[in-house]
Design an enzyme around this catalytic site. Structure first.
Site, PDB file in Angstrom:
ATOM      1  N   ALA B  35       0.961  -1.286   0.016  1.00 43.07           N
ATOM      2  CA  ALA B  35      -0.091   0.098   0.068  1.00 43.07           C
ATOM      3  C   ALA B  35       0.809   1.360   0.056  1.00 43.07           C
ATOM      4  O   ALA B  35       1.878   1.261   0.411  1.00 43.07           O
ATOM      5  CB  ALA B  35      -0.861   0.194   1.058  1.00 43.07           C
ATOM      6  N   ASP B  36       0.196   2.346  -0.510  1.00 36.38           N
ATOM      7  CA  ASP B  36       1.019   3.582  -0.311  1.00 36.38           C
ATOM      8  C   ASP B  36       0.291   4.608   0.616  1.00 36.38           C
ATOM      9  O   ASP B  36      -0.965   4.171   1.179  1.00 36.38           O
ATOM     10  CB  ASP B  36       1.154   4.291  -1.642  1.00 36.38           C
ATOM     11  CG  ASP B  36      -0.061   4.711  -2.376  1.00 36.38           C
ATOM     12  OD1 ASP B  36      -1.241   4.658  -1.651  1.00 36.38           O
ATOM     13  OD2 ASP B  36      -0.008   4.891  -3.563  1.00 36.38           O
TER      14      ASP B  36
END
Lengths: 246, 78
Positions: B35-36
């Site tokens: 994820a960012d």
């Protein structure tokens, strides 16, 4: 090219010269448009002129609550999520700084810049989910060049550009673009009131030798709203007859 | 609790297009699941919607793993 069929757009300031032209152009490209402004009767007229795929929602941009309610109201009116936001509404309260009142500054910032922030935030959730979206802020050449008597207005317009660049970086990976259009002098009720001497002075500063038209701004909006402009983000498209080349 | 875990896992798997085997309680959204920071915000918003709760920003900052989310949601909905 620039087909907008199946897209839904919200245009603020649709009762004005540029906003009306933008709404007509997006609609002509096939978009469903939601017109927003303060004057319901003018919105109603434009909606009637456009016919199918046109709706309106009134909004007082000086009232934060009214701004926050606009996007849900527009989506309900259109029966669809917003794919395109054109934040075009704005005001001027011109005057030299030494004579500028607190509210002349804060009103302009609130209506021109803060509402852009609020509307962008409100459309973002849906756009993120759909992995697509177009946010277009109508700023001004003076946001880049400055203009005496417009410290408040040019600050708000420069603010829109900086805001757009930051947001563009935040959401680019989600297929959402954020750009500005910076009109120069556009023929409108605002420029109609200038006297001949003022007009001559303005013409002298425009290499094209004429004022721009709302349609010429609208064409830029159609491009930035289109799928074809997917790789353009964080930019300011200057439409000004060459009066400032940036 | 197990119901909450399953609902959280489902959201995470769908949103991050993650391998279900990797979405364990210990899995960190960013370090393990790719994820960012924007994904984290979206996940928190998805949890809010799914469980009809509000997750304040300072709490959201501490939700870094599947287990963190389950713990916060369990306490909130208890």
């Amino acid at each position: 090219m620039f087909n907008l069929e199946g897209k839904t757009a919200l245009v603020t300031g649709a009762t004005g010269g540029i906003g009306g032209a933008v709404a007509r152009a997006l609609h002509a490209q096939g978009a469903t448009v939601v017109l927003s402004g303060t004057r319901a009767n003018v919105l109603e007229e434009l909606k009637a002129e456009l016919g199918d795929r046109a709706h309106y929602a009134t909004c007082n941009l000086s009232d934060p609550e009214s701004v926050d309610n606009l996007v849900p109201a527009a989506e309900e009116a259109a029966g669809a999520g917003l794919d395109i936001l054109v934040a075009n509404a704005g005001i001027t309260r011109d005057g030299l700084l030494m004579r500028m009142k607190d509210e002349d500054f804060s009103d302009v910032i609130r209506i021109n810049l803060e509402s852009y922030f609020r509307l962008s935030r409100a459309v973002m959730r849906g756009m993120m989910k759909r992995r697509a979206g177009r946010i277009i802020g109508v700023t001004s050449v003076v946001g880049v060049t400055g203009n005496p008597g417009q410290t408040n207005y040019s600050a708000s317009k420069a603010g829109m550009i900086g805001f757009s660049k930051s947001l563009a970086q935040e959401v680019a990976s989600r297929g959402i673009t954020v750009n500005c259009i910076a009109p120069g002098f556009i023929a409108s009720p605002m420029t109609d009131v200038l006297n001949d001497q003022q007009k001559d002075a303005i013409m002298g500063s425009i290499p094209a030798g004429r004022l721009g038209t709302g349609d010429e701004i609208a064409a830029a909006a159609c491009y930035l709203a289109s799928d074809e402009a997917a790789y353009v983000t964080g930019q300011t498209l200057h439409v000004n007859g060459g009066m400032a080349m940036i | 609790m197990s119901d909450i875990l399953e609902r959280v896992r489902k959201i995470v798997i769908e949103h991050l297009d993650a391998d279900p085997d990797k979405v364990t309680e210990k899995a960190s959204f960013i370090d393990d699941l790719g994820a960012d920071s924007l994904d984290n915000v979206e996940l928190v918003m998805a949890f809010e919607e799914e469980f009809d709760i509000e997750i304040p920003d300072d709490a959201a900052e501490h939700i870094q793993t599947v287990g963190d989310a389950v713990k916060f949601i369990s306490e909130k909905s208890a």
